[in-house]
Design a protein around this motif. Structure first.
Motif, short mmCIF file in Angstrom:
data_model
loop_
_atom_site.label_atom_id
_atom_site.label_comp_id
_atom_site.label_asym_id
_atom_site.label_seq_id
_atom_site.Cartn_x
_atom_site.Cartn_y
_atom_site.Cartn_z
N ILE A 13 1.30 10.80 12.78
CA ILE A 13 1.41 9.77 13.82
C ILE A 13 0.80 8.46 13.33
N GLY A 14 -0.33 8.56 12.62
CA GLY A 14 -0.94 7.36 12.07
C GLY A 14 -0.04 6.64 11.08
N LEU A 15 0.65 7.41 10.23
CA LEU A 15 1.57 6.81 9.27
C LEU A 15 2.70 6.06 9.98
N PRO B 48 0.83 -1.21 0.00
CA PRO B 48 0.00 0.00 0.00
C PRO B 48 0.86 1.25 0.00
N ARG B 49 0.53 2.16 -0.90
CA ARG B 49 1.25 3.43 -0.89
C ARG B 49 0.50 4.40 0.00
N THR B 50 1.16 4.92 1.02
CA THR B 50 0.56 5.95 1.86
C THR B 50 1.01 7.30 1.39
N ALA B 51 0.14 8.30 1.64
CA ALA B 51 0.49 9.68 1.26
C ALA B 51 1.41 10.23 2.34
N GLY B 52 2.66 9.88 2.27
CA GLY B 52 3.57 10.12 3.38
C GLY B 52 4.02 11.54 3.55
N GLN B 53 3.77 12.41 2.59
CA GLN B 53 4.24 13.79 2.72
C GLN B 53 3.23 14.61 3.51
N MET C 196 10.31 14.42 7.84
CA MET C 196 11.62 14.14 7.28
C MET C 196 12.13 12.77 7.75
N TYR C 197 12.04 12.53 9.06
CA TYR C 197 12.52 11.26 9.59
C TYR C 197 11.62 10.10 9.15
N TYR C 198 10.34 10.39 8.96
CA TYR C 198 9.45 9.36 8.42
C TYR C 198 9.91 8.95 7.03
N SER C 199 10.22 9.93 6.19
CA SER C 199 10.67 9.63 4.84
C SER C 199 11.95 8.82 4.85
N MET C 200 12.80 9.01 5.87
CA MET C 200 14.08 8.31 5.97
C MET C 200 13.94 6.96 6.67
N GLY C 201 12.70 6.63 7.13
CA GLY C 201 12.48 5.35 7.77
C GLY C 201 12.84 5.29 9.23
N GLU C 202 13.13 6.45 9.84
CA GLU C 202 13.48 6.49 11.26
C GLU C 202 12.19 6.80 12.05
N TYR C 203 11.38 5.76 12.29
CA TYR C 203 10.02 5.96 12.76
C TYR C 203 9.95 6.44 14.21
N SER C 204 10.83 5.99 15.06
CA SER C 204 10.78 6.42 16.46
C SER C 204 11.04 7.92 16.56
N ARG C 205 12.03 8.41 15.83
CA ARG C 205 12.33 9.84 15.85
C ARG C 205 11.18 10.62 15.20
N ALA C 206 10.62 10.07 14.14
CA ALA C 206 9.50 10.73 13.48
C ALA C 206 8.33 10.87 14.44
#
Length: 1041
Positions: free
Chosen positions: A950-952, A295-300, A911-921
């Motif tokens: 947060i949901g993402l 699934p593609r999420t609208a991550g921006q 930014m951190y979400y885009s980089m895959g660093e979910y805890s920091r995001a």
């Protein structure tokens, strides 16, 4: 074998218009033939034609009158079809149907009158807005709304090539129509694709190409309209060799929507009619492309920072024009068409709404209709359900209202356990035949008010319940004495400023008349309230405002609900009354307490019920301030208030409060007066306070801990209170103190997230303004309101107009130029044109660096917005560098809960979400949300962005229940605060669908993906990455079903 039309259970109404003869444009002879042929076809399949046939060559005035009459003839559940053949054109984001009198009259040098062809700027007054037609019909709540627009012929405007953009190049206005926004339950058909022109038919043929093929298929029996239009599209494309492609968009809620239902006479008994309502489901027309494995999420999730305070040139004398309201008064009225086009939501009119659940409800049944009429005398907003799942889903969407519910005993036994703990459910009434038996199980559920066998008894109990709901609607804010000024409750701030602004506005009779028109539309099916509206219209001046407020009618409930929910639109509509009521109380206060310097205090009482959360907050605020944001009715009689407070509380989530208020009339900050002799009910000992009355919180003592009843002692503050002086000064500084009247109200509306209201205000101001510098300022604000509503091309147009003026009138390093470049960059970013976005943001930064100190928050905004573009382009190291600069500046120069600082935190999270660093995001998103909850109204769209972020994160961390919870919160906020076609809504639907897919609920995922694609197609360019992702998700989920 003979055939016959099935006697449809719903009416089918049609308005058909054909215009072939134009005063100042190319004639269209086939348009008349088209309208006549369509009318004949519709009549033959059971449609009732408005006025008996087509309207041919009508003027603008005649069309408007026909539309009003047609709209008023529509009843709930009707099937509605509107057909138009003639000239049409798009202008500045809207579609206009051109009437036969397409001219305006001008006087030449010799004082003779000549007819001049309409220019684009004339269309609002002299043509028909197609979106308004759709919205106004939809507001009548038909079963389905269908618009057929065969009006995409070439039509030129005299000023099309005269408009220049900021680079001096002509602005091209496309021919044809622009894709339109749809409401649920609607279908819109263009004869050809948006931006293209349709053929008017071959030489010698009597119909246009589109209508020719529509006539071939419109009488196809028992065929869903979508299938009919597929055949029409195929025929048009084949004959035109794909040069003309009809454009169909729909958000239809039912299957088998047939224009023509028929069966053979011999088989009628064997094939009973299936009602459309029995086939109800959410069916959203959409287009599907390729498959993606995940699934593609609208991550921006982008938090965009604006130059909210557009800096004005201090030198020209005209620069102060908006600093003084008298330059702009009186403000011309908001047009009736604008009023009518807004979605009228009766949930905004009073705190309580009624839900009636029963398998046997039928609006075709006389007894049922009689019950509905009786219920509407108590609560105007009645919602009926025969399906318990649909009922639950509806209740779960309620946010700002309390639900009173009537249910049959059979359904009640199953549904009460599922609904009882939902906080929005206030009270439940069981309607049955066997009272004693059902009392046995009902006693276990405190919210059940009783078991009833007749509707009269229910209505009496319902009156008491709604009275309690209204009593508890008063909005209360708490401010601790040690609380930092930058951490104030938003409702505390905004209520004070709204009051301040409204008291400076000069309201006129036209504002009163517009309010009357609005109320008629709201209560068009409620004879009781319509009678009160008529009374208000005819006798308002003969009664004092206090009498009207204390009357048990819509003014009291509407005002309370608007002030409680901070509904700026309703508050402004009622502004004349709020101002009159305040002055009435103020006048009586002066009469009753003039010269009273004795310092003698007296006591008044008020019963209330607070949620447990609010009660806990109040106990923590002891010694601080409490504000009643509504007008406040109190009593000098303790027993009256105590009796109400002691009434059995059926809602375990509430705590009973008896407010004991000590009043010293000397130097009070808010007027109050005894109104016993002038109120409608002549209630003994009633004292009425104006809105936003502030008290100091004293002791909080239990009266009866078992029954959750407490006494709270309050003291009215006076003008000498230093806390209130400091507080008031701070609030004024935060809410545009150098502006007054309507312009300040527009700024405040934008800050509160009510973008449609701020747009209305600025459009009116623009019509009144002649100074170019002032126009640039208004263009900026209109650009921002359009941007916030997701109307990016329109926003770009306004921003470019503003920039063009600034470039002509200001030096090249003026900050207004930086702000204009910044805002244009935001638009291009949202449209997915990242190179252009980056170019404009870099120019804004370059100008800002010449004029601002290095730690100025506006520079932080530029760094933030450049970081967003690099993030979208996938250049994460550069993006992170710019976001870190923005955050560092914000932490240095902004208050700890400033909304812009929240935006900086949010974008670091992104930014951190885009980089895959979910805890920091997650950490950054949570900081953003905490700031926004302190500084923004609860419905502000930025809160939705934080919830979405947060949901993402939770979705990618595999915590699907938490992910779903936050996405649902985001969607609920956006549905209240954004237009139905906003791109952020499509992202929320998509992301919610992704969670459902990950949870294995493919059916729900499919529903949400469909909605995401539908909205995305309305709001995003066809090549936008998010829209392509939504389509892939939809295609993939279809294969899983």
């Amino acid at each position: 074998m003979a055939t016959s039309i099935i006697p449809d259970s719903r009416r089918k109404l049609a308005l058909v218009i054909g215009i072939g003869n134009y005063a100042t444009a190319t004639d269209l002879p086939n348009a008349i033939n088209d309208a006549e042929a369509i009318s004949s076809a519709l009549k033959s399949i059971g449609f009732i034609l408005h006025e008996g046939g087509p309207k041919l060559n009508p003027t603008c005035k005649e069309i408007r009158h026909a539309l009003v009459d047609f709209e008023h003839s529509i009843e709930v559940g009707d099937m509605i079809l509107f057909y138009y053949a003639g000239h049409g054109i798009q202008w500045e984001g809207q579609n206009y149907l051109i009437p036969s009198d397409n001219f305006k009259k001008e006087t030449n040098d010799v004082n003779s009158i000549k007819k001049v062809q309409l220019s684009g700027s004339d269309l609002k007054l002299h043509a028909i807005n197609a979106q308004d037609v759709h919205n106004n019909i939809h507001n009548r709540r038909p079963f389905v709304t269908m618009l057929f627009l065969d009006c995409c012929r070439t039509y030129d405007l005299p000023d099309q090539q005269l408009q220049l953009n900021v680079r001096g190049k002509p602005i091209n206005h496309p021919h044809g129509l622009k894709a339109m926004s749809l409401k649920a339950g609607s279908l819109i058909v263009f004869a050809c694709a948006p931006g293209t022109a349709a053929y008017d038919g071959k030489v010698g043929e009597t119909n246009g190409l589109f209508t020719k093929h529509l006539l071939k298929h419109i009488k196809t029996p028992n065929e869903d309209i979508r299938m009919v239009l597929a055949d029409v599209t195929d025929g048009v494309m084949e004959e035109s060799k794909s040069q003309q492609i009809p454009h169909v968009t729909s958000i239809l809620r039912h299957k088998n929507i047939c224009l023509y239902n028929h069966i053979s006479d011999s088989n009628q008994s064997a094939h009973p009619t299936t009602s459309a309502s029995a086939l109800s489901e959410n069916a959203t027309t959409s287009y599907q492309l390729s498959l993606k494995s995940k699934p593609r999420t609208a991550g921006q999730v982008k938090f965009k920072t604006f130059a909210l305070k557009v800096r004005r040139n201090k030198n020209p004398p005209a620069a102060a024009a908006f600093g003084n309201a008298k330059h702009l008064e009186p403000v011309s009225s908001f047009s009736t068409s604008t009023t009518a086009s807004r979605h009228i939501n009766t949930q905004r009119m009073q705190n309580a709404l009624l839900v009636w659940l029963d398998n046997n409800i039928s609006e075709d049944n006389a007894d049922c209709n009689n019950i509905i009429k009786q219920l509407k005398h108590v609560i105007n907003n009645v919602n009926m359900f025969t399906d318990d799942e649909e009922c639950i889903e509806f209740i779960q969407t309620i946010i700002d209202n309390k639900v009173c519910m009537i249910t049959s005993a059979t359904l009640g036994q199953h549904i009460v356990p599922r609904l009882h703990d939902i906080s929005q459910v206030d009270s439940i009434f069981i309607f049955c035949n066997n009272q004693e038996w059902h009392k046995q199980w009902a006693k276990d559920w405190p919210k059940i008010k009783g078991v009833f066998t007749d509707i009269t008894s229910i209505c009496e109990a319902l009156k008491q319940a709604t009275h309690e709901c209204e009593q508890n609607t008063t909005s209360i804010s708490f401010e601790a004495s040690n609380k930092k000024l930058d951490q104030l409750d938003p409702s505390f701030m905004y209520t004070q400023i709204l009051k301040e602004i409204i008291l400076t506005i000069k309201f006129e009779d036209k504002h009163f008349q517009e309010f009357i028109t609005y109320c008629r539309e709201v209560y068009d099916n409620d004879k009781y309230e319509l009678n009160n509206v008529y009374k208000l219209q005819t006798t308002y001046k003969s009664k004092i405002p206090i009498w009207w407020y204390t009357l048990d009618a819509f003014l009291y409930r509407m005002g309370n609900q608007a002030l409680r929910s901070m509904d700026v639109d309703i508050i402004v509509r009622m502004g004349f009354f709020i101002k009159d009521l305040h002055h009435d109380i103020q006048r009586r206060h002066s009469e009753q307490f003039h010269g009273d310097q004795s310092g003698t205090t007296f006591t008044v009482y008020r019963a209330h019920r607070l949620s447990r959360e609010d009660f806990t907050e109040m106990t923590k605020t002891k010694g601080g301030l409490l504000s009643f944001n509504n007008f406040l009715s109190t009593s000098k009689n303790r027993d009256v208030s105590l009796n109400f407070a002691q009434q059995p509380a059926t809602n375990p989530d509430l705590v009973g409060i008896l407010f004991v208020m000590s009043i010293n009339p000397t130097d009070s900050t808010t007027p109050f007066a005894s109104v016993s002799d002038v109120s409608y009910f002549h209630t003994d000992d009633e004292v009425l306070f104006s809105m936003h009355t502030i008290f100091r919180i004293g002791d909080i003592e239990p009266l009866d801990e078992k029954d959750n009843l407490y006494q709270v002692n309050l003291t009215l503050i006076n003008d000498n209170d230093q806390d209130i002086h400091t507080l008031t000064d701070h609030i004024r500084q935060e809410t545009f103190p150098d502006k007054e009247g309507w312009f300040r109200l527009g700024l405040l509306s934008t800050k509160m997230g009510d973008f449609s209201k701020s747009e209305q205000i600025y459009e009116v101001l623009l019509l009144q303004t002649t100074n170019e510098s002032d126009k640039a300022c208004i263009y900026d604000q209109l650009g921002q309101t359009k941007f916030n509503q997701g109307q990016y091309p329109e926003a770009l147009t306004y921003y470019e107009k503003s920039l063009a003026i600034y470039e002509k009138t200001l030096p090249s390093n003026h900050l207004n130029l930086a702000y204009s470049h910044n805002n244009i960059g935001l638009v291009y970013d949202s449209m997915g044109d990242y190179p252009k976005a980056l170019s404009f943001h870099e120019k804004a930064l370059e100008i800002g660096q010449q004029s601002l100190p290095s730690n100025h928050p506006d520079l932080g905004g530029s760094y933030n917005n450049i970081g967003m573009v690099y993030d979208s382009m996938g250049d994460y190291p550069k993006a992170l560098s710019f976001h870190e600069k923005a955050l560092a500046i914000g932490q240095q120069s902004l208050p700890s809960n400033h909304p812009s600082l929240g935006a900086f935190y949010g974008n670091m999270g992104n930014m951190y979400y885009s980089m895959g660093e979910y805890s920091r995001a997650l950490s950054y998103f949570e900081k953003a949300l905490a700031i926004q909850q302190q500084s923004l109204p609860s419905k502000h769209p930025d809160l939705a962005l934080s919830c979405m972020g947060i949901g993402l994160v939770y979705d990618n961390m595999g915590d699907y229940p938490k992910a779903l919870s936050f996405h649902e919160k985001a969607l609920a906020i956006q549905q209240q605060s954004l237009p139905s076609s906003h791109a952020d809504l499509s992202a929320s639907y998509n992301n919610t669908g992704a969670v459902y897919e990950n949870m294995g609920n493919y059916s729900k995922a499919h529903s949400f993906y469909e909605r995401a694609v539908q909205i995305g197609q309305q709001s995003l360019p066809t090549n936008h990455a998010n829209l392509q992702g939504y389509r892939k998700n939809l295609e993939r989920i279809k294969k899983k079903l």
